[in-house]
Enzyme design. Sequence first.
Site, short mmCIF file in Angstrom:
data_model
loop_
_atom_site.label_atom_id
_atom_site.label_comp_id
_atom_site.label_asym_id
_atom_site.label_seq_id
_atom_site.Cartn_x
_atom_site.Cartn_y
_atom_site.Cartn_z
N LYS A 31 0.87 -1.18 0.00
CA LYS A 31 0.00 0.00 0.00
C LYS A 31 0.91 1.23 0.00
O LYS A 31 1.34 1.70 1.05
CB LYS A 31 -0.91 -0.06 1.23
CG LYS A 31 -2.13 0.82 1.14
CD LYS A 31 -3.12 0.49 2.26
CE LYS A 31 -4.12 1.60 2.48
NZ LYS A 31 -5.02 1.86 1.38
C1 LIG Z 1 -6.79 -0.22 -3.78
C2 LIG Z 1 -7.47 -0.75 -2.57
N1 LIG Z 1 -8.06 -1.96 -2.62
C3 LIG Z 1 -8.69 -2.48 -1.55
C4 LIG Z 1 -8.75 -1.80 -0.35
C5 LIG Z 1 -9.44 -2.40 0.83
O1 LIG Z 1 -8.49 -2.79 1.78
P1 LIG Z 1 -8.83 -2.83 3.33
O2 LIG Z 1 -10.05 -3.66 3.47
O3 LIG Z 1 -7.64 -3.44 3.94
O4 LIG Z 1 -9.06 -1.43 3.75
C6 LIG Z 1 -8.15 -0.55 -0.25
C7 LIG Z 1 -8.19 0.20 1.00
O5 LIG Z 1 -7.21 0.31 1.68
C8 LIG Z 1 -7.48 -0.01 -1.37
O6 LIG Z 1 -6.92 1.19 -1.30
#
Ligand SMILES: Cc1ncc(COP(=O)(O)O)c(C=O)c1O
Length: 310
Positions: free
Chosen positions: A164
């Site tokens: 991320k």
């Molecule tokens: C590109 C992307 N996909 C999926 C998610 C969902 O991830 P999470 O459930 O860990 O927040 C996020 C959020 O952080 C994201 O930025």
Amino acid sequence: MSDRPEMFEGVEEIWLDGEFVDFEDAQVHLLTHALHYGTGVFEGVRCYDTDNGPAIFRWEEHLERLFDSAKVYDIDIPFSREELTEATVELIDREGLASCYIRPIAFYGYGPLGLNPSESPVQVGLAAWPWGAYLGEDALENGVDVAISSWRKYSSSQIPTNAKTTGTYVNSVLASLEATGNGYTEAIVLNKEGNVAEGPGENLFLVRDGEIFTTGLAESILDGITRQSVITIAEETGYTVHDDATISRGELYTADELFFTGTAAEVTPIRSVDDNQIGQGTKGPVTDEIQTAFFDLIETGDREEWFRYV
Ligand SMILES: Cc1ncc(COP(=O)(O)O)c(C=O)c1O
């Protein structure tokens, strides 16, 4: 105070590099490496006001992903997991927040401006603020209208999609700008192969003939922690979940139900894709069951290992 974005009104302190500093003093230098090259990693986490008191949802998993993301970019976070946990808990306590959104970030700071960041110091910050439903309360109840983005998700052979990383969110920003500019609430982004990847900040689930499908990790998605939680909840509710699915664009149009998951979006139904109505054009029964189970769990804090009490 008055020129602050509304969402940050009332925030008093931010934790930066080991110190609690006044909101206004949480500053970095113009020549910060991450500002120029996107060399930061971050998390989005929620703290919920459960029946047993404020608790951070799946903190350990978020921390794990933060350190994993950092590893990919050789970002050596100069604080231990325990120190970051303590600082986060103290921040929430000092801000007097019962439920909030938490933003941990680690990034290459002010150093020589070459692409190689190894001479730049690693800086770490933590901020917390109250944040309601990301796509709106109405979205949680009635669903959102989404459009397929003309921007493709970058492939994991170009940039690791399991990390991320701040810089890579320009892809999500483009998709989001396009979708909202065209009157939709959110986008769905296809991967390099033209199959469904995810939303700009959400994972995607599809319901067909009573079974649940979500795109697999090889489809260039972030391995969402809400995605993992929903897979567990759905399986425990008795559903068959295919968590390694390849989903084509056309399958979205003919799905019985679709929904997004994410820390910010929680469990949000999708009621149309490219103006094609999905199911009855509102929250479907399976989505409703999963969403209810998700929010019940958050209210009761029943699954202890998923909560870090403040
Ligand atoms: C590109 C992307 N996909 C999926 C998610 C969902 O991830 P999470 O459930 O860990 O927040 C996020 C959020 O952080 C994201 O930025």
